[in-house]
Design a protein around this motif. Structure first.
Motif, PDB file in Angstrom:
ATOM      1  N   THR A  73       6.608   0.584   0.555  1.00 37.19           N
ATOM      2  CA  THR A  73       7.631  -0.081  -0.244  1.00 37.19           C
ATOM      3  C   THR A  73       8.151  -1.264   0.558  1.00 37.19           C
ATOM      4  OG1 THR A  73       8.235   2.062  -1.164  1.00 37.19           O
ATOM      5  CG2 THR A  73       9.796   0.267  -1.492  1.00 37.19           C
ATOM      6  N   THR A  74       8.190  -2.433  -0.059  1.00 34.83           N
ATOM      7  CA  THR A  74       8.661  -3.633   0.627  1.00 34.83           C
ATOM      8  C   THR A  74      10.186  -3.609   0.736  1.00 34.83           C
ATOM      9  OG1 THR A  74       8.927  -4.918  -1.387  1.00 34.83           O
ATOM     10  CG2 THR A  74       6.748  -4.971  -0.335  1.00 34.83           C
ATOM     11  N   ASP A  75      10.726  -4.559   1.487  1.00 34.74           N
ATOM     12  CA  ASP A  75      12.176  -4.678   1.620  1.00 34.74           C
ATOM     13  C   ASP A  75      12.829  -4.967   0.266  1.00 34.74           C
ATOM     14  OD1 ASP A  75      11.992  -4.196   4.306  1.00 34.74           O
ATOM     15  OD2 ASP A  75      11.995  -6.315   4.868  1.00 34.74           O
ATOM     16  N   GLU A  76      12.042  -5.580  -0.649  1.00 33.15           N
ATOM     17  CA  GLU A  76      12.559  -5.881  -1.994  1.00 33.15           C
ATOM     18  C   GLU A  76      12.388  -4.688  -2.936  1.00 33.15           C
ATOM     19  OE1 GLU A  76      10.088  -8.131  -0.581  1.00 33.15           O
ATOM     20  OE2 GLU A  76      11.807  -9.048   0.415  1.00 33.15           O
ATOM     21  N   ASN A  77      12.004  -3.544  -2.381  1.00 38.04           N
ATOM     22  CA  ASN A  77      11.829  -2.296  -3.130  1.00 38.04           C
ATOM     23  C   ASN A  77      10.650  -2.336  -4.105  1.00 38.04           C
ATOM     24  OD1 ASN A  77      12.697   0.309  -3.112  1.00 38.04           O
ATOM     25  ND2 ASN A  77      14.079   0.072  -4.840  1.00 38.04           N
ATOM     26  N   CYS A  78       9.590  -3.052  -3.730  1.00 40.73           N
ATOM     27  CA  CYS A  78       8.364  -3.108  -4.540  1.00 40.73           C
ATOM     28  C   CYS A  78       7.333  -2.156  -3.943  1.00 40.73           C
ATOM     29  CB  CYS A  78       7.773  -4.514  -4.538  1.00 40.73           C
ATOM     30  SG  CYS A  78       8.784  -5.723  -5.370  1.00 40.73           S
ATOM     31  N   GLN A  79       6.670  -1.397  -4.818  1.00 40.06           N
ATOM     32  CA  GLN A  79       5.586  -0.518  -4.377  1.00 40.06           C
ATOM     33  C   GLN A  79       4.336  -1.368  -4.173  1.00 40.06           C
ATOM     34  OE1 GLN A  79       7.245   2.485  -3.407  1.00 40.06           O
ATOM     35  NE2 GLN A  79       5.184   3.128  -3.852  1.00 40.06           N
ATOM     36  N   LYS A  80       3.739  -1.270  -2.997  1.00 44.41           N
ATOM     37  CA  LYS A  80       2.519  -2.021  -2.717  1.00 44.41           C
ATOM     38  C   LYS A  80       1.518  -1.104  -2.033  1.00 44.41           C
ATOM     39  CE  LYS A  80       3.841  -6.723  -2.744  1.00 44.41           C
ATOM     40  NZ  LYS A  80       3.523  -8.027  -2.249  1.00 44.41           N
ATOM     41  N   SER A  81       0.291  -1.612  -1.936  1.00 42.65           N
ATOM     42  CA  SER A  81      -0.781  -0.867  -1.291  1.00 42.65           C
ATOM     43  C   SER A  81      -1.678  -1.869  -0.578  1.00 42.65           C
ATOM     44  CB  SER A  81      -1.576  -0.123  -2.365  1.00 42.65           C
ATOM     45  OG  SER A  81      -2.752   0.404  -1.837  1.00 42.65           O
ATOM     46  N   LYS A  82      -2.121  -1.510   0.613  1.00 44.07           N
ATOM     47  CA  LYS A  82      -3.076  -2.348   1.344  1.00 44.07           C
ATOM     48  C   LYS A  82      -4.190  -1.460   1.858  1.00 44.07           C
ATOM     49  CE  LYS A  82      -0.725  -6.478   2.385  1.00 44.07           C
ATOM     50  NZ  LYS A  82      -0.122  -7.326   3.354  1.00 44.07           N
ATOM     51  N   ILE A  83      -5.401  -1.992   1.811  1.00 41.59           N
ATOM     52  CA  ILE A  83      -6.556  -1.253   2.309  1.00 41.59           C
ATOM     53  C   ILE A  83      -6.846  -1.716   3.732  1.00 41.59           C
ATOM     54  CG2 ILE A  83      -9.001  -0.752   2.005  1.00 41.59           C
ATOM     55  CD1 ILE A  83      -8.561  -1.144  -1.012  1.00 41.59           C
ATOM     56  N   PHE A  84      -6.748  -0.779   4.656  1.00 35.39           N
ATOM     57  CA  PHE A  84      -6.997  -1.033   6.072  1.00 35.39           C
ATOM     58  C   PHE A  84      -8.434  -0.656   6.411  1.00 35.39           C
ATOM     59  CE2 PHE A  84      -2.496  -1.175   6.296  1.00 35.39           C
ATOM     60  CZ  PHE A  84      -2.144  -1.757   7.500  1.00 35.39           C
ATOM     61  N   PHE A  85      -9.071  -1.495   7.218  1.00 30.80           N
ATOM     62  CA  PHE A  85     -10.352  -1.145   7.831  1.00 30.80           C
ATOM     63  C   PHE A  85     -10.027  -0.851   9.289  1.00 30.80           C
ATOM     64  CE2 PHE A  85     -14.102  -2.113  10.353  1.00 30.80           C
ATOM     65  CZ  PHE A  85     -15.107  -1.454   9.644  1.00 30.80           C
ATOM     66  N   ILE A  86     -10.326   0.352   9.735  1.00 31.25           N
ATOM     67  CA  ILE A  86     -10.021   0.728  11.118  1.00 31.25           C
ATOM     68  C   ILE A  86     -11.326   1.046  11.845  1.00 31.25           C
ATOM     69  CG2 ILE A  86      -8.801   2.348  12.622  1.00 31.25           C
ATOM     70  CD1 ILE A  86      -6.795   2.736  10.273  1.00 31.25           C
ATOM     71  N   ALA A  87     -11.576   0.291  12.908  1.00 30.69           N
ATOM     72  CA  ALA A  87     -12.733   0.548  13.756  1.00 30.69           C
ATOM     73  C   ALA A  87     -12.240   1.416  14.917  1.00 30.69           C
ATOM     74  CB  ALA A  87     -13.319  -0.756  14.272  1.00 30.69           C
ATOM     75  N   TRP A  88     -12.621   2.671  14.899  1.00 24.66           N
ATOM     76  CA  TRP A  88     -12.183   3.650  15.900  1.00 24.66           C
ATOM     77  C   TRP A  88     -13.237   3.736  16.992  1.00 24.66           C
ATOM     78  CZ3 TRP A  88      -8.548   6.029  18.201  1.00 24.66           C
ATOM     79  CH2 TRP A  88      -8.707   7.279  18.808  1.00 24.66           C
ATOM     80  N   SER A  89     -12.867   3.341  18.196  1.00 21.02           N
ATOM     81  CA  SER A  89     -13.798   3.327  19.321  1.00 21.02           C
ATOM     82  C   SER A  89     -13.080   3.861  20.561  1.00 21.02           C
ATOM     83  CB  SER A  89     -14.273   1.881  19.540  1.00 21.02           C
ATOM     84  OG  SER A  89     -15.219   1.829  20.556  1.00 21.02           O
ATOM     85  N   PRO A  90     -12.911   5.190  20.633  1.00 23.29           N
ATOM     86  CA  PRO A  90     -12.142   5.756  21.745  1.00 23.29           C
ATOM     87  C   PRO A  90     -12.770   5.480  23.109  1.00 23.29           C
ATOM     88  CG  PRO A  90     -13.215   7.501  20.490  1.00 23.29           C
ATOM     89  CD  PRO A  90     -13.469   6.215  19.757  1.00 23.29           C
ATOM     90  N   GLU A 118      -7.474  -5.510   9.130  1.00 23.35           N
ATOM     91  CA  GLU A 118      -8.420  -4.875  10.051  1.00 23.35           C
ATOM     92  C   GLU A 118      -7.688  -4.466  11.313  1.00 23.35           C
ATOM     93  OE1 GLU A 118     -12.308  -5.806  12.796  1.00 23.35           O
ATOM     94  OE2 GLU A 118     -11.880  -7.147  11.121  1.00 23.35           O
ATOM     95  N   LEU A 119      -8.053  -3.316  11.831  1.00 25.77           N
ATOM     96  CA  LEU A 119      -7.442  -2.793  13.046  1.00 25.77           C
ATOM     97  C   LEU A 119      -8.543  -2.238  13.933  1.00 25.77           C
ATOM     98  CD1 LEU A 119      -4.411  -2.451  13.832  1.00 25.77           C
ATOM     99  CD2 LEU A 119      -4.588  -0.123  13.018  1.00 25.77           C
ATOM    100  N   GLN A 120      -8.458  -2.534  15.226  1.00 27.80           N
ATOM    101  CA  GLN A 120      -9.388  -1.973  16.207  1.00 27.80           C
ATOM    102  C   GLN A 120      -8.568  -1.027  17.073  1.00 27.80           C
ATOM    103  OE1 GLN A 120     -12.817  -2.890  16.900  1.00 27.80           O
ATOM    104  NE2 GLN A 120     -12.765  -1.221  18.369  1.00 27.80           N
ATOM    105  N   ALA A 121      -9.016   0.207  17.223  1.00 30.66           N
ATOM    106  CA  ALA A 121      -8.253   1.171  18.015  1.00 30.66           C
ATOM    107  C   ALA A 121      -9.159   1.901  18.999  1.00 30.66           C
ATOM    108  CB  ALA A 121      -7.565   2.174  17.098  1.00 30.66           C
TER     109      ALA A 121
END
Length: 137
Positions: A73-90, A118-121
Motif C-alpha cells: 500500500t502506497t503512502d496515498e493508500n493505493c493498493q499496488k503490486s510489483k513483480i520482483f526478480f531475485i537472483a539468489w546466489s548464497p 531486480e534484486l541480487q542477494a
C-alpha cells in the motif's frame, strides 16, 4: 533456444507459470533452478503465501532464480503490486554454480516479460522484507 554464453535453455513451463503469476495471480512466487542445462520451475507458492514462506523455500547453499509478486500500500493508500526478480546466489554455494547462474541470468530474465524490480542477494539480509518494501515504493 540455448544461451550462447552459457548454453542454457529455458523450459516452456517457466514462461507459462510466470504469465499465470503476472496475469492471473495464480501464484505468489516461483522458484527456478538450473537442471540438466536448462532453467526449470522448482516450486510455486500459492496466492496466500507470505514473503517469509518464500524466503524459507530458497536453499541455504544453492543458487536459484525467483520471482515474487509483492503487494503493498502506497503512502496515498493505493493498493499496488510489483513483480520482483531475485537472483539468489548464497556465499556458501559452489563457485561453478554461481558462475553458471550469473552468466545465464540476463538471458533468462528477458524471457520473463513484466519484471519491475531486480534484486541480487548473497545473504538473507540482502533480501529482507524491509529491503523489498523499500525497493517497491
Amino acid at each position: 533456444m540455448a544461451n550462447a554464453a552459457s548454453g542454457m535453455a529455458v523450459d516452456d513451463e517457466c514462461k507459462l507459470k510466470f504469465l499465470e503469476l503476472k496475469a492471473k495471480r495464480n501464484y505468489r512466487y516461483i522458484i527456478f533452478k538450473i537442471q540438466d542445462q536448462q532453467v526449470v520451475v522448482e516450486k510455486v507458492g500459492n496466492p496466500g503465501s507470505t514473503y517469509e514462506e518464500f524466503t524459507a523455500s530458497l536453499p541455504a547453499d544453492e543458487c536459484r532464480y525467483s520471482v515474487f509478486d509483492f503487494d503493498f500500500t502506497t503512502d496515498e493508500n493505493c493498493q499496488k503490486s510489483k513483480i520482483f526478480f531475485i537472483a539468489w546466489s548464497p556465499d556458501t554455494s559452489r563457485v561453478r554454480s554461481k558462475m553458471v547462474y550469473a552468466s545465464s541470468k540476463d538471458r533468462f530474465k528477458r524471457e520473463l516479460d513484466g519484471i519491475q524490480v531486480e534484486l541480487q542477494a548473497t545473504d538473507p539480509s540482502e533480501m529482507s522484507f524491509d529491503i523489498i518494501k523499500a525497493r517497491a515504493i
